[in-house]
Design a protein around this motif. Sequence first.
Motif, PDB file in Angstrom:
ATOM      1  N   ARG A  65       0.733  -1.131   0.022  1.00 38.24           N
ATOM      2  CA  ARG A  65       0.312   0.124   0.256  1.00 38.24           C
ATOM      3  C   ARG A  65       0.915   1.291  -0.234  1.00 38.24           C
ATOM      4  O   ARG A  65       0.767   2.242  -0.922  1.00 38.24           O
ATOM      5  N   TYR A  66       1.983   0.970   1.159  1.00 38.39           N
ATOM      6  CA  TYR A  66       2.881   2.351   0.849  1.00 38.39           C
ATOM      7  C   TYR A  66       3.199   2.908  -0.893  1.00 38.39           C
ATOM      8  O   TYR A  66       3.617   4.160  -0.899  1.00 38.39           O
ATOM      9  N   PHE A  67       3.675   1.418  -1.135  1.00 37.98           N
ATOM     10  CA  PHE A  67       4.645   1.639  -2.953  1.00 37.98           C
ATOM     11  C   PHE A  67       3.653   1.968  -3.862  1.00 37.98           C
ATOM     12  O   PHE A  67       3.503   2.571  -4.174  1.00 37.98           O
ATOM     13  N   GLN A  68       1.930   2.094  -3.066  1.00 32.52           N
ATOM     14  CA  GLN A  68       1.061   2.553  -4.094  1.00 32.52           C
ATOM     15  C   GLN A  68       1.307   1.743  -5.342  1.00 32.52           C
ATOM     16  O   GLN A  68       1.560   2.224  -6.473  1.00 32.52           O
ATOM     17  N   THR A  95       1.659  -3.790 -12.542  1.00 33.69           N
ATOM     18  CA  THR A  95       2.697  -5.311 -12.591  1.00 33.69           C
ATOM     19  C   THR A  95       3.449  -5.414 -11.056  1.00 33.69           C
ATOM     20  O   THR A  95       4.168  -4.715 -11.046  1.00 33.69           O
ATOM     21  N   VAL A  96       3.731  -6.810 -10.359  1.00 31.35           N
ATOM     22  CA  VAL A  96       4.400  -6.864  -9.646  1.00 31.35           C
ATOM     23  C   VAL A  96       5.086  -8.468  -9.815  1.00 31.35           C
ATOM     24  O   VAL A  96       4.012  -9.555 -10.343  1.00 31.35           O
ATOM     25  N   ASN A 120       7.362 -20.415  -7.292  1.00 31.30           N
ATOM     26  CA  ASN A 120       8.386 -21.722  -6.030  1.00 31.30           C
ATOM     27  C   ASN A 120       7.989 -20.886  -4.507  1.00 31.30           C
ATOM     28  O   ASN A 120       9.112 -20.506  -4.401  1.00 31.30           O
ATOM     29  N   THR A 121       6.544 -20.893  -4.395  1.00 30.66           N
ATOM     30  CA  THR A 121       6.440 -19.799  -2.652  1.00 30.66           C
ATOM     31  C   THR A 121       4.916 -20.077  -2.636  1.00 30.66           C
ATOM     32  O   THR A 121       5.121 -21.103  -3.019  1.00 30.66           O
ATOM     33  N   PHE A 122       5.011 -20.318  -1.326  1.00 36.96           N
ATOM     34  CA  PHE A 122       3.411 -20.351  -1.008  1.00 36.96           C
ATOM     35  C   PHE A 122       2.319 -19.116  -1.261  1.00 36.96           C
ATOM     36  O   PHE A 122       3.235 -18.314  -1.527  1.00 36.96           O
ATOM     37  N   MET A 123       1.670 -19.371  -1.427  1.00 32.91           N
ATOM     38  CA  MET A 123       0.143 -18.771  -2.680  1.00 32.91           C
ATOM     39  C   MET A 123       0.146 -17.057  -1.579  1.00 32.91           C
ATOM     40  O   MET A 123      -0.441 -16.380  -2.099  1.00 32.91           O
ATOM     41  N   ALA A 124       0.537 -17.188  -0.436  1.00 28.45           N
ATOM     42  CA  ALA A 124       0.758 -16.172   0.700  1.00 28.45           C
ATOM     43  C   ALA A 124       1.639 -14.391  -0.604  1.00 28.45           C
ATOM     44  O   ALA A 124       0.793 -13.761  -0.998  1.00 28.45           O
ATOM     45  N   THR A 125       2.313 -15.366  -1.292  1.00 27.62           N
ATOM     46  CA  THR A 125       2.710 -13.832  -1.838  1.00 27.62           C
ATOM     47  C   THR A 125       2.050 -13.328  -2.766  1.00 27.62           C
ATOM     48  O   THR A 125       2.131 -12.070  -2.836  1.00 27.62           O
ATOM     49  N   PRO A 126       1.745 -14.954  -3.742  1.00 29.58           N
ATOM     50  CA  PRO A 126       1.126 -13.404  -4.952  1.00 29.58           C
ATOM     51  C   PRO A 126      -0.434 -13.052  -4.685  1.00 29.58           C
ATOM     52  O   PRO A 126      -0.840 -12.361  -5.112  1.00 29.58           O
ATOM     53  N   ALA A 158      -1.394 -11.907  -1.712  1.00 32.65           N
ATOM     54  CA  ALA A 158      -0.938 -10.499  -1.183  1.00 32.65           C
ATOM     55  C   ALA A 158      -0.166  -9.128  -1.824  1.00 32.65           C
ATOM     56  O   ALA A 158      -0.819  -8.339  -2.218  1.00 32.65           O
ATOM     57  N   ILE A 159      -0.105  -9.961  -3.715  1.00 32.43           N
ATOM     58  CA  ILE A 159       0.117  -9.119  -4.636  1.00 32.43           C
ATOM     59  C   ILE A 159      -1.760  -9.071  -4.730  1.00 32.43           C
ATOM     60  O   ILE A 159      -1.523  -7.467  -5.071  1.00 32.43           O
ATOM     61  N   VAL A 160      -2.405  -9.970  -5.177  1.00 35.24           N
ATOM     62  CA  VAL A 160      -3.525  -9.298  -6.196  1.00 35.24           C
ATOM     63  C   VAL A 160      -4.158  -8.806  -5.081  1.00 35.24           C
ATOM     64  O   VAL A 160      -5.126  -8.239  -5.267  1.00 35.24           O
ATOM     65  N   ASN A 161      -4.921  -9.028  -3.975  1.00 37.49           N
ATOM     66  CA  ASN A 161      -5.394  -8.592  -3.329  1.00 37.49           C
ATOM     67  C   ASN A 161      -5.027  -6.922  -2.839  1.00 37.49           C
ATOM     68  O   ASN A 161      -5.516  -6.009  -2.085  1.00 37.49           O
ATOM     69  N   SER A 162      -3.714  -6.972  -2.990  1.00 39.39           N
ATOM     70  CA  SER A 162      -3.270  -5.340  -2.477  1.00 39.39           C
ATOM     71  C   SER A 162      -3.600  -4.931  -4.290  1.00 39.39           C
ATOM     72  O   SER A 162      -3.763  -3.039  -4.130  1.00 39.39           O
ATOM     73  N   GLY A 163      -4.519  -5.467  -4.958  1.00 38.18           N
ATOM     74  CA  GLY A 163      -4.955  -4.784  -6.398  1.00 38.18           C
ATOM     75  C   GLY A 163      -4.138  -4.756  -7.498  1.00 38.18           C
ATOM     76  O   GLY A 163      -4.178  -3.869  -8.511  1.00 38.18           O
TER      77      GLY A 163
END
Length: 323
Positions: free
Chosen positions: A67-70, A75-76, A81-87, A89-94
């Motif tokens: 959110r801070y980095f707007q 695109t991020v 190869n990570t836990f679903m938390a990482t992607p 967090a990306i989609v849930n922050s818009g």
Amino acid sequence: MKEMKFSIGFDKRDLPKLHNYWNKIIESQKWTESYFTALFEKKWNIYNNLHSVAFGSWSGGALAAMRYFQLVGQTVLCPSNTFMATPLAIVNSGAKVQFVDCNKTDLCMSYDDFKIKAEKYHPAAVWVVHIGGHIAFDIEKIAEYCKKNNIILLEDCAHAHGASWNGKRPGEWGDAGVYSFYPTKTISTGEGGMLVSIHKELIEFAKRFRNYGKPDYKVSGLNLRISEFSAAIGVVEVDRLSEIVEYKNEYAQKLDSKFKNRLILPKGMISGYYKYIVFEEIEKSTGKVYDNPCHRIMKHDVDLPNTDWVAKNHWCVPIYYNK
Ligand SMILES: Cc1ncc(COP(=O)(O)O)c(C=O)c1O
């Protein structure tokens, strides 16, 4: 090999100290946003050499940073190869997620594929995940590319407590890093997370973001706080962290003579050994770090051969702190 049951990295010798802290919290009538949260952050700041803000989970810290980095609508890049938390967090922050392949050597983001995806998608940010307790081998090259091309570098340090590379700790390469204190992690607070950063303004933003924007409501936050009881566990755990990592490193050294086909660390790197990873099927294993890559779960039509190879060809040897 002796079978080891899963064991939370909590040293039973710390119980009286923790009970004493919890008694103090009960008597203080301050069960959140108080002394132990601040002390946990101060200790993490000293350990990590970065400003630190405690959260109720990794997610809280990740959302605050994004959110801070707007990054809404931007695109991020993210490893698959990570836990679903990482992607998530990306989609849930818009923001929009594009997946990047990993290396077979370290299971972490490949610089070569990162560069291809960066040139193709012009991302505003990238998440690098330090999988398994060591630092992503390509972090220096990725950090240098990000600096040159104005890409925000975020480090998912959820596995990386106690790791370092020539003295540099997770979170020190990027604009922000986020740790998790979920019970499987090297140290845990039950639920918890820690955002670390060199950027003081991000830290001030994050403190407000986790607390509905109090006191002036200029930041549109939510309740992402850690309770004082969990923060007190964190205080005890930070003091034990170096001992836990030393124990795991000694144990790993013994395993090294047994497993030749294993993940080999580069010179100067210390792993926190969240996982001990081998590339051969073994008799007693805790399974895979991840079985199913995120690009497959999220049905992204992208070819990530190393990620698919890693999902099939690595196993974890039990390595728990048990005192
Ligand atoms: C790589 C990675 N990122 C993020 C998380 C999320 O952490 P939390 O459960 O504290 O939100 C985890 C947790 O297991 C993880 O393994």
